[in-house]
Design a protein around this motif. Structure first.
Motif, PDB file in Angstrom:
ATOM      1  N   GLY A  49       0.817  -1.212   0.000  1.00  0.00           N
ATOM      2  CA  GLY A  49       0.000   0.000   0.000  1.00  0.00           C
ATOM      3  C   GLY A  49       0.838   1.244   0.000  1.00  0.00           C
ATOM      4  N   GLY A  50       0.590   2.153   0.924  1.00  0.00           N
ATOM      5  CA  GLY A  50       1.255   3.440   0.958  1.00  0.00           C
ATOM      6  C   GLY A  50       2.672   3.403   1.463  1.00  0.00           C
ATOM      7  N   ALA A  51       3.209   2.265   1.826  1.00  0.00           N
ATOM      8  CA  ALA A  51       4.545   2.214   2.400  1.00  0.00           C
ATOM      9  C   ALA A  51       5.651   2.305   1.366  1.00  0.00           C
ATOM     10  CB  ALA A  51       4.711   0.932   3.217  1.00  0.00           C
ATOM     11  N   THR A  52       5.335   2.096   0.095  1.00  0.00           N
ATOM     12  CA  THR A  52       6.360   2.142  -0.917  1.00  0.00           C
ATOM     13  C   THR A  52       6.833   3.567  -1.116  1.00  0.00           C
ATOM     14  OG1 THR A  52       5.314   0.284  -2.022  1.00  0.00           O
ATOM     15  CG2 THR A  52       6.890   1.563  -3.317  1.00  0.00           C
ATOM     16  N   ALA A  53       8.137   3.765  -1.152  1.00  0.00           N
ATOM     17  CA  ALA A  53       8.683   5.114  -1.278  1.00  0.00           C
ATOM     18  C   ALA A  53       9.706   5.181  -2.396  1.00  0.00           C
ATOM     19  CB  ALA A  53       9.297   5.549   0.043  1.00  0.00           C
ATOM     20  N   LEU A  54       9.430   4.549  -3.524  1.00  0.00           N
ATOM     21  CA  LEU A  54      10.342   4.567  -4.642  1.00  0.00           C
ATOM     22  C   LEU A  54      10.130   5.811  -5.476  1.00  0.00           C
ATOM     23  CD1 LEU A  54       9.965   0.858  -5.762  1.00  0.00           C
ATOM     24  CD2 LEU A  54      11.781   1.853  -4.388  1.00  0.00           C
ATOM     25  N   ALA A  55      11.175   6.306  -6.069  1.00  0.00           N
ATOM     26  CA  ALA A  55      11.063   7.470  -6.951  1.00  0.00           C
ATOM     27  C   ALA A  55      10.344   7.064  -8.222  1.00  0.00           C
ATOM     28  CB  ALA A  55      12.454   7.998  -7.282  1.00  0.00           C
ATOM     29  N   ALA A  56       9.582   7.964  -8.785  1.00  0.00           N
ATOM     30  CA  ALA A  56       8.821   7.685  -9.994  1.00  0.00           C
ATOM     31  C   ALA A  56       9.652   7.997 -11.224  1.00  0.00           C
ATOM     32  CB  ALA A  56       7.538   8.513 -10.000  1.00  0.00           C
ATOM     33  N   PRO A  57      10.058   6.975 -12.002  1.00  0.00           N
ATOM     34  CA  PRO A  57      10.836   7.248 -13.196  1.00  0.00           C
ATOM     35  C   PRO A  57       9.973   7.696 -14.363  1.00  0.00           C
ATOM     36  CG  PRO A  57      10.531   4.903 -12.971  1.00  0.00           C
ATOM     37  CD  PRO A  57       9.940   5.552 -11.738  1.00  0.00           C
TER      38      PRO A  57
ATOM     39  N   SER B  42       9.199  -6.717 -14.182  1.00  0.00           N
ATOM     40  CA  SER B  42       8.180  -6.068 -13.367  1.00  0.00           C
ATOM     41  C   SER B  42       8.631  -4.665 -13.002  1.00  0.00           C
ATOM     42  CB  SER B  42       7.916  -6.884 -12.096  1.00  0.00           C
ATOM     43  OG  SER B  42       9.115  -7.005 -11.344  1.00  0.00           O
ATOM     44  N   ASP B  43       7.655  -3.834 -12.674  1.00  0.00           N
ATOM     45  CA  ASP B  43       7.912  -2.461 -12.252  1.00  0.00           C
ATOM     46  C   ASP B  43       6.938  -2.129 -11.133  1.00  0.00           C
ATOM     47  OD1 ASP B  43       8.772   0.223 -12.159  1.00  0.00           O
ATOM     48  OD2 ASP B  43       7.258   0.823 -13.621  1.00  0.00           O
ATOM     49  N   TYR B  44       7.461  -1.706  -9.990  1.00  0.00           N
ATOM     50  CA  TYR B  44       6.647  -1.367  -8.839  1.00  0.00           C
ATOM     51  C   TYR B  44       7.158  -0.057  -8.264  1.00  0.00           C
ATOM     52  CZ  TYR B  44       5.718  -6.297  -9.317  1.00  0.00           C
ATOM     53  OH  TYR B  44       5.375  -7.512  -9.829  1.00  0.00           O
ATOM     54  N   GLY B  45       6.234   0.841  -7.940  1.00  0.00           N
ATOM     55  CA  GLY B  45       6.640   2.099  -7.336  1.00  0.00           C
ATOM     56  C   GLY B  45       5.451   3.019  -7.141  1.00  0.00           C
TER      57      GLY B  45
END
Length: 149
Positions: A19-27, A98-101
């Motif tokens: 959920g909201g815990a992901t903190a990856l930069a958006a490419p 796969s791509d997650y962010g």
């Protein structure tokens, strides 16, 4: 040894459950006019798609010149970055991506060579996910699962 399929499935489940815990930069971010073809590239045609609730759609595209598939998840409306994913897996070749962010408009693109093979693919937006297995296999029927979180 854990197979790529197991890794991709685990990553897809993790992306939906985090959920909201992901903190990856958006490419990737884009204007409202984002299409699967603008994200995947020239020569890719949409061959399948699945709605992700009312939040957007995940698209499977194919380039007949290269034999490659591409998957992209596109939000219905852009806005504040949210958890999103796109994945693609070719069981016969044990290849996938796969791509997650956290993205404002789309996740992906992810690519895998799939000419002559069934593919598994899917995506998620803000805790709603879609998994499609056994897809684009001529007369075989694919299996779709939508989960809300």
């Amino acid at each position: 040894m854990i197979s790529n399929r197991s890794k991709l499935a685990a990553a897809a489940l993790l992306a939906v459950s985090v959920g909201g815990a992901t903190a990856l930069a958006a490419p990737a971010s884009a204007a409202v006019s984002v299409t699967p073809q603008t994200v995947c590239g020239s020569g890719y045609k949409t061959v399948n798609s699945a709605p992700i609730g009312s939040r957007g759609t995940v698209y499977l595209t194919y380039n007949s010149a290269t034999g490659n598939n591409c998957v992209v998840t596109i939000r219905k409306a852009t806005g504040t970055a949210v958890d999103m994913s796109a994945y693609l897996y070719v069981p016969d070749t044990d290849q996938g991506d796969s791509d997650y962010g956290r993205y404002t408009s789309y996740a992906g693109p992810v690519y895998a060579r799939g000419k002559g093979h069934c593919v598994d693919w899917g995506g998620s937006i803000s805790g709603v996910s879609v998994q499609v297995t056994g897809s684009n296999c001529a007369t075989l029927k694919e299996h779709r699962v939508t989960r809300t979180g």
